[in-house]
Design an enzyme around this catalytic site. Structure first.
Site, PDB file in Angstrom:
ATOM      1  N   LEU A 565       0.838  -1.127  -0.143  1.00 30.44           N
ATOM      2  CA  LEU A 565      -0.086   0.096   0.118  1.00 30.44           C
ATOM      3  C   LEU A 565       0.888   1.250   0.216  1.00 30.44           C
ATOM      4  O   LEU A 565       0.542   2.248  -0.684  1.00 30.44           O
ATOM      5  CB  LEU A 565      -0.964   0.158   1.287  1.00 30.44           C
ATOM      6  CG  LEU A 565      -1.998  -1.067   1.233  1.00 30.44           C
ATOM      7  CD1 LEU A 565      -2.703  -1.046   2.764  1.00 30.44           C
ATOM      8  CD2 LEU A 565      -3.059  -0.763   0.308  1.00 30.44           C
ATOM      9  N   GLY A 566       2.161   1.048   0.591  1.00 28.01           N
ATOM     10  CA  GLY A 566       2.920   2.194   0.615  1.00 28.01           C
ATOM     11  C   GLY A 566       4.288   2.065   1.137  1.00 28.01           C
ATOM     12  O   GLY A 566       4.513   1.129   1.640  1.00 28.01           O
ATOM     13  N   GLU A 567       5.149   2.721   0.661  1.00 27.01           N
ATOM     14  CA  GLU A 567       6.442   2.670   1.259  1.00 27.01           C
ATOM     15  C   GLU A 567       7.261   3.829   1.499  1.00 27.01           C
ATOM     16  O   GLU A 567       7.143   4.987   1.232  1.00 27.01           O
ATOM     17  CB  GLU A 567       7.254   1.935  -0.032  1.00 27.01           C
ATOM     18  CG  GLU A 567       8.651   1.709   0.078  1.00 27.01           C
ATOM     19  CD  GLU A 567       9.221   1.137  -1.312  1.00 27.01           C
ATOM     20  OE1 GLU A 567      10.456   0.784  -1.155  1.00 27.01           O
ATOM     21  OE2 GLU A 567       8.721   1.471  -2.456  1.00 27.01           O
ATOM     22  N   GLY A 568       8.280   3.616   2.367  1.00 24.40           N
ATOM     23  CA  GLY A 568       9.246   4.940   2.707  1.00 24.40           C
ATOM     24  C   GLY A 568      10.618   4.487   3.322  1.00 24.40           C
ATOM     25  O   GLY A 568      10.920   3.452   3.276  1.00 24.40           O
ATOM     26  N   GLN A 569      11.239   5.379   3.698  1.00 22.41           N
ATOM     27  CA  GLN A 569      12.687   5.049   4.093  1.00 22.41           C
ATOM     28  C   GLN A 569      12.678   4.036   5.159  1.00 22.41           C
ATOM     29  O   GLN A 569      13.866   3.275   5.417  1.00 22.41           O
ATOM     30  CB  GLN A 569      13.497   6.235   4.462  1.00 22.41           C
ATOM     31  CG  GLN A 569      14.835   6.464   4.483  1.00 22.41           C
ATOM     32  CD  GLN A 569      15.421   7.648   4.878  1.00 22.41           C
ATOM     33  OE1 GLN A 569      14.711   8.782   4.935  1.00 22.41           O
ATOM     34  NE2 GLN A 569      16.700   7.575   5.492  1.00 22.41           N
ATOM     35  N   PHE A 570      11.651   4.073   5.996  1.00 25.03           N
ATOM     36  CA  PHE A 570      11.871   3.348   7.569  1.00 25.03           C
ATOM     37  C   PHE A 570      11.061   2.061   7.251  1.00 25.03           C
ATOM     38  O   PHE A 570      10.889   1.325   8.204  1.00 25.03           O
ATOM     39  CB  PHE A 570      11.547   3.992   8.487  1.00 25.03           C
ATOM     40  CG  PHE A 570      12.441   5.255   8.616  1.00 25.03           C
ATOM     41  CD1 PHE A 570      13.798   5.171   9.095  1.00 25.03           C
ATOM     42  CD2 PHE A 570      11.826   6.670   8.095  1.00 25.03           C
ATOM     43  CE1 PHE A 570      14.630   6.199   8.755  1.00 25.03           C
ATOM     44  CE2 PHE A 570      12.952   7.804   8.365  1.00 25.03           C
ATOM     45  CZ  PHE A 570      14.162   7.381   8.603  1.00 25.03           C
ATOM     46  N   GLY A 571      10.154   1.801   6.330  1.00 29.42           N
ATOM     47  CA  GLY A 571       9.378   0.634   6.134  1.00 29.42           C
ATOM     48  C   GLY A 571       8.471   0.707   5.270  1.00 29.42           C
ATOM     49  O   GLY A 571       8.378   1.509   4.148  1.00 29.42           O
ATOM     50  N   VAL A 573       4.063  -0.387   4.319  1.00 28.23           N
ATOM     51  CA  VAL A 573       2.586  -0.763   4.555  1.00 28.23           C
ATOM     52  C   VAL A 573       2.117  -1.804   3.597  1.00 28.23           C
ATOM     53  O   VAL A 573       2.072  -1.636   2.394  1.00 28.23           O
ATOM     54  CB  VAL A 573       1.657   0.511   4.459  1.00 28.23           C
ATOM     55  CG1 VAL A 573       0.251  -0.011   5.321  1.00 28.23           C
ATOM     56  CG2 VAL A 573       2.234   1.653   5.579  1.00 28.23           C
ATOM     57  N   ASP A 708      -0.086  16.406  13.602  1.00 30.56           N
ATOM     58  CA  ASP A 708      -0.029  16.335  12.039  1.00 30.56           C
ATOM     59  C   ASP A 708      -1.518  16.120  11.309  1.00 30.56           C
ATOM     60  O   ASP A 708      -1.461  15.109  10.530  1.00 30.56           O
ATOM     61  CB  ASP A 708       1.034  15.277  11.619  1.00 30.56           C
ATOM     62  CG  ASP A 708       1.401  15.327  10.333  1.00 30.56           C
ATOM     63  OD1 ASP A 708       1.054  16.453   9.885  1.00 30.56           O
ATOM     64  OD2 ASP A 708       2.111  14.513   9.811  1.00 30.56           O
TER      65      ASP A 708
HETATM   66  N1  ADE Z   1      -2.242   3.076   4.381  1.00 30.78           N
HETATM   67  C1  ADE Z   1      -1.642   3.291   5.548  1.00 30.78           C
HETATM   68  N2  ADE Z   1      -2.225   2.624   6.425  1.00 30.78           N
HETATM   69  C2  ADE Z   1      -3.491   2.165   5.811  1.00 30.78           C
HETATM   70  C3  ADE Z   1      -4.916   1.487   6.360  1.00 30.78           C
HETATM   71  N3  ADE Z   1      -4.816   1.336   7.273  1.00 30.78           N
HETATM   72  N4  ADE Z   1      -5.309   1.067   5.177  1.00 30.78           N
HETATM   73  C4  ADE Z   1      -5.391   1.528   4.041  1.00 30.78           C
HETATM   74  N5  ADE Z   1      -4.073   2.084   3.478  1.00 30.78           N
HETATM   75  C5  ADE Z   1      -3.447   2.406   4.580  1.00 30.78           C
END
Ligand code: ADE
Length: 853
Positions: A565-571, A573, A708
């Site tokens: 679902l996502g990516e960054g420098q520290f890990g 999702v 934030d």
């Molecule tokens: N991205 C980061 N956390 C999420 C989540 N809980 N559900 C869907 N996308 C996300």
């Protein structure tokens, strides 16, 4: 008694000296309202009520005050105007009401000051916090002294009484200061800049009291902090003023920000042509932070305003100092060149150059009465800017001190002498009751003579006489000290060094306790999925161990990866299927939608090679999340922290984040309907706003500060329920929303309240500010970044304007979709004063009725 008396006299003498030096060197003379040096013709007014309350009575004659005609209304702008006859450095204003031998009862509770150097262009005075109104009198008889912070260089002054209710107002006035012999009437310079060093507070090095114009990043036609008499400290982050931001005392520029030229060009305009002997520039030299005095300076001269710059400049090279970081005056010789204006280029010696004061010394050509050739007379330096007492005051100072010391010595001598005489006389009396001794008679006569003069003849014994002498001496000294109040009001009442608490609202005073970045316990929170590192006050998590985490440990082999679902420098999702999660969590636990035996979840995973700091921050986030339980806050389901990589398992939000969701949609209309364009209705937007306010209301009830809040940190499930997420993390995707301070701390400046940026103060009230920006994002459908026309640096500059609140701050505009009442609510979230901002409870109550059930 005599020794005691002598000690007292010496102490008082020292005090007098200190006070005199203080007054003379601080430019606090009465300018002549009361003693008539300011002539009647020079005191005018917009109106007067009676003949006997005309402007000239502002110096306390006649009925004892100036009273404008009729009742003063809140919208009125009546004024008393004083022409000081020459440019003056005005430091204090004293006011009193109409006393009229106790028959008067009118006074001004508050007033403003306008001033003009040329009698044409009028400017409004404001204190250092941007407040133009000064506290006036509380009754008709007591005088109130107001120190001007900043002081004003002016010739004409207008006192404008201010009232909240319709009332009669009368004023008596005295002005204090000293002649502005510098003659400088304006300087022009590039605007000061922001310094954002990693690990230090942001230093705003602008000229915040500049009274000229600011156009295209250049200051022109005014005077400001470089001529206010405040000399910056060695550490430029520290300031001499109260309630101001780091770097306040300095005007500073960064070398590479001014193109490749490597210098700062400044222009100085004077009241008339002068022969300049030198220029003194007070400059910072904190080389450990990249700040140094200028390496060289080159000045050009213009004899008249309408003339060309003379070809031959005066150049001067400084001696750079890499050993002593003290701020200092650098004296630049100007070779007695004649000019009405000067243009100087100050060359950088390091990355930064910072000035706190500039003053000019010049000589005047005068015709001698004798046949001697023209002689040169020194004109005193800027009284404010010199580091020693004013040159022109020195003879007065020495004269006063010598007279006082002589007087006191004579008196002490007389006391001792008379005491001695007294004793001799008593001795003689005892031995020779008829007083035959000639010497004794002479002594008696001398003592008698002085005592008769001082009216203490009724005292018979030596003891009594001694007490009389002590009493007289004390009265003399007290009178002396009290009289000093006449030419030095603040010495006995004004309190120059005291913070001006009368001028700060309780809220501003409250801020004085606020730590700024340097004082705040700072931790760096690194987002597992983003490269962001936040400079935020430390959370109250002491040592994190497994027992602190209330979420249950889930067998990681039961997490089946589906997609990233996502990516960054520290890990990263991941979307995962959690096998057996319903059984694991047990009966009754509210579960996300299930797909048979398994449930879709979002798994945030810390990189195996993450630093211990990142690891600790990850655990802190888990600890916080495991204690939150609200329908509008993302729910932590379980964790995998018994082995690496650390994971947190949260509910999966099918519609992703609100920013992405809205930016891909249009507002619902027949067009979107007909063309099948993804859309949202106004009612959807309002519903989203209510949900966020509800989630925040919950966090606020726990005294939890999010720090934030933004649409990027709100997630949506398939039913469009919003849940606030990311307690300290955001994705790489939104890195442009964060301001990176030289690659380290990352701040979402466009969502941050002014006090968070300037003072490092994060509270529920600063979350409310961010909520206002979040609402704005929602009603612009996230099509635009807040303040999209401003660069990050300009956003921070704008923060300074929010703080000063002089009407120069740029607000976010009202989005076309947004109902006016809602925009009003947003504007209240951006109130400068914290108590004026709504609470989340109030926001929720205000928003909820808008949602159709
Ligand atoms: N991205 C980061 N956390 C999420 C989540 N809980 N559900 C869907 N996308 C996300």
């Amino acid at each position: 008694c005599c020794v005691l008396c002598l000690c007292c006299v010496l102490i008082v003498l020292c005090l007098c000296c200190v006070l005199i030096v203080f007054c003379l060197s601080h430019c606090r003379y009465a300018l002549g309202m009361e003693d008539g040096r300011i002539k009647d013709d020079d005191i005018t007014a917009s109106s007067q009520w009676y003949e006997t309350t005309g402007p000239q009575y502002a110096r306390s004659e006649g009925d004892g005050a100036w009273c404008p005609e009729g009742q003063l209304e809140p919208s009125d702008s009546q004024y008393l105007q004083v022409d000081l006859g020459r440019l003056t450095f005005l430091t204090i204003v004293g006011t009193q009401g109409r006393y009229a031998r106790s028959s008067g009862n009118e006074f001004a509770r508050a007033y403003r000051l306008n001033y003009s150097r040329d009698g044409l262009l009028w400017k409004s005075w404001r204190n250092r916090l941007g407040n133009p109104v000064m506290e006036g009198n509380k009754n008709a008889y007591a005088s109130v002294i107001n120190d001007l912070h900043p002081p004003i260089v002016t010739r004409h002054v207008r006192l404008i009484p201010v009232t909240k209710l319709s009332t009669t107002v009368c004023m008596r006035v005295e002005l204090y200061g000293c002649p502005w012999d510098d003659g400088l009437i304006s300087y022009a310079a590039p605007e000061g800049q922001l310094m954002m060093p990693p690990g230090y507070p942001i230093a705003s090095l602008n000229d915040s009291t500049y009274d000229g114009t600011r156009e295209r990043r250049r200051l022109s036609g005014g005077l400001g902090q470089l001529t206010d008499g405040v000399i910056g400290l060695d550490d430029f982050l520290l300031t001499r003023q109260y309630h101001v931001w780091p770097g306040y005392d300095y005007l500073g520029w960064r070398n590479d920000s001014l193109g490749t030229q490597g210098f700062v060009e400044m222009e100085f305009v004077f009241d008339r042509q002068r022969n300049f002997t030198s220029m003194k520039v007070h400059s910072n030299n904190m080389f450990s932070r990249g700040v140094k005095i200028f390496s060289s300076v080159s000045c050009q001269f213009k004899p008249h305003l309408i003339a060309n710059w003379e070809a031959e400049p005066v150049a001067f090279k400084t001696v750079l100092d890499d050993r002593n970081p003290s701020a200092r005056y650098v004296t630049v010789p100007l070779n007695r060149r004649a000019a009405k204006s000067l243009r100087c280029r100050f060359y950088f010696a390091d990355v930064w150059m910072m000035f706190s004061e500039i003053s000019f010394q010049s000589v005047k050509k005068i015709k001698s009465r004798t046949r001697l050739p023209m002689s040169l007379v020194l004109i005193s330096a800027n009284p404010s800017a010199s580091d020693s007492p004013d040159v022109s005051n020195t003879p007065v100072l020495i004269g006063c001190l010598v007279t006082i010391i002589l007087l006191l010595v004579i008196i002490i001598f007389l006391i001792l002498w008379c005491q001695y005489d007294c004793k001799v006389l008593e001795k003689v009396k005892r031995h020779n009751p008829t007083l035959k001794s000639v010497e004794a008679k002479g002594r008696l006569f001398r003592c008698f003579y002085f005592e008769r003069e001082f009216g203490m003849m009724s005292a018979n014994s030596c003891k009594e006489r001694r007490s009389y002498w002590c009493l007289y001496l004390s009265v003399f000294v007290i009178m002396l000290v009290l009289n000093m109040n006449y030419f030095c009001p603040a010495a006995c009442g004004g309190g120059y060094a005291e913070p001006d608490v009368t001028q700060c609202t309780p809220h501003q005073c409250f801020h004085s306790n606020a730590p700024h970045y340097a004082e705040t316990d700072i931790v760096r929170l690194q987002g597992v999925t983003g490269s962001n590192m936040y400079a935020v006050p430390a959370l109250t998590v002491d040592s994190l161990t497994r027992k602190d985490i209330s979420a249950a440990e889930f067998p990681r082999q039961q997490l089946i990866f589906r997609e990233k679902l996502g990516e960054g420098q520290f890990g990263e999702v991941h979307l995962c299927e959690a096998e057996g999660l319903p059984e694991f969590l047990g009966e009754g636990s509210p579960l996300p939608d299930r797909d048979g035996h398994s449930v879709l979840v979002a798994v945030k995973q810390l990189r195996a090679d993450a630093t211990s700091q990142a690891r600790n921050d990850f655990l802190k986030e888990i600890k916080i999340m495991s204690r939150l339980n609200d329908p509008n806050i993302i729910r932590l389901l379980c964790v995998c922290v018994s082995s690496d990589p650390l994971c947190m398992v949260t509910e999966y939000m099918e519609n992703g984040d609100l920013n992405m969701f809205l930016s891909q949609r249009e507002i619902e209309s027949t067009l979107t309907y007909a063309n099948n364009i993804p859309s949202v209705s106004l009612s959807d937007l309002l519903h989203m706003s209510v949900q966020i306010s509800s989630g925040m209301k919950y966090l606020a009830s726990l005294n939890f500060v999010h720090r934030d809040l933004a649409t990027r940190n709100c997630l949506l499930d398939r039913r469009l329920t919003i849940k606030i997420a990311d307690f300290g993390m955001s994705r790489n995707l939104y890195s442009s929303d964060y301001y990176r301070i030289q690659g380290r701390a990352v701040l979402p400046i466009r969502w941050m309240a002014w006090e968070s940026i300037l003072l490092g103060k994060f509270t529920t009230a600063s979350d409310v500010w961010a909520f206002g920006v979040t609402l704005w994002e929602i009603f612009t459908l996230c099509k635009e970044q807040p303040y999209s026309l401003l660069s990050d640096e300009q956003v921070i500059e704008n923060t300074g304007e929010f703080f000063r609140n002089q009407g120069r701050q740029i607000f976010l505009y009202g989005p076309p979709l947004c109902p006016p009442s809602l925009f009003e609510l947003m504007m209240r979230c951006w109130s400068r004063d914290i108590p004026d901002r709504p609470t989340f409870e109030g926001l929720y109550q205000a928003l909820r009725p808008h949602v159709s059930q």
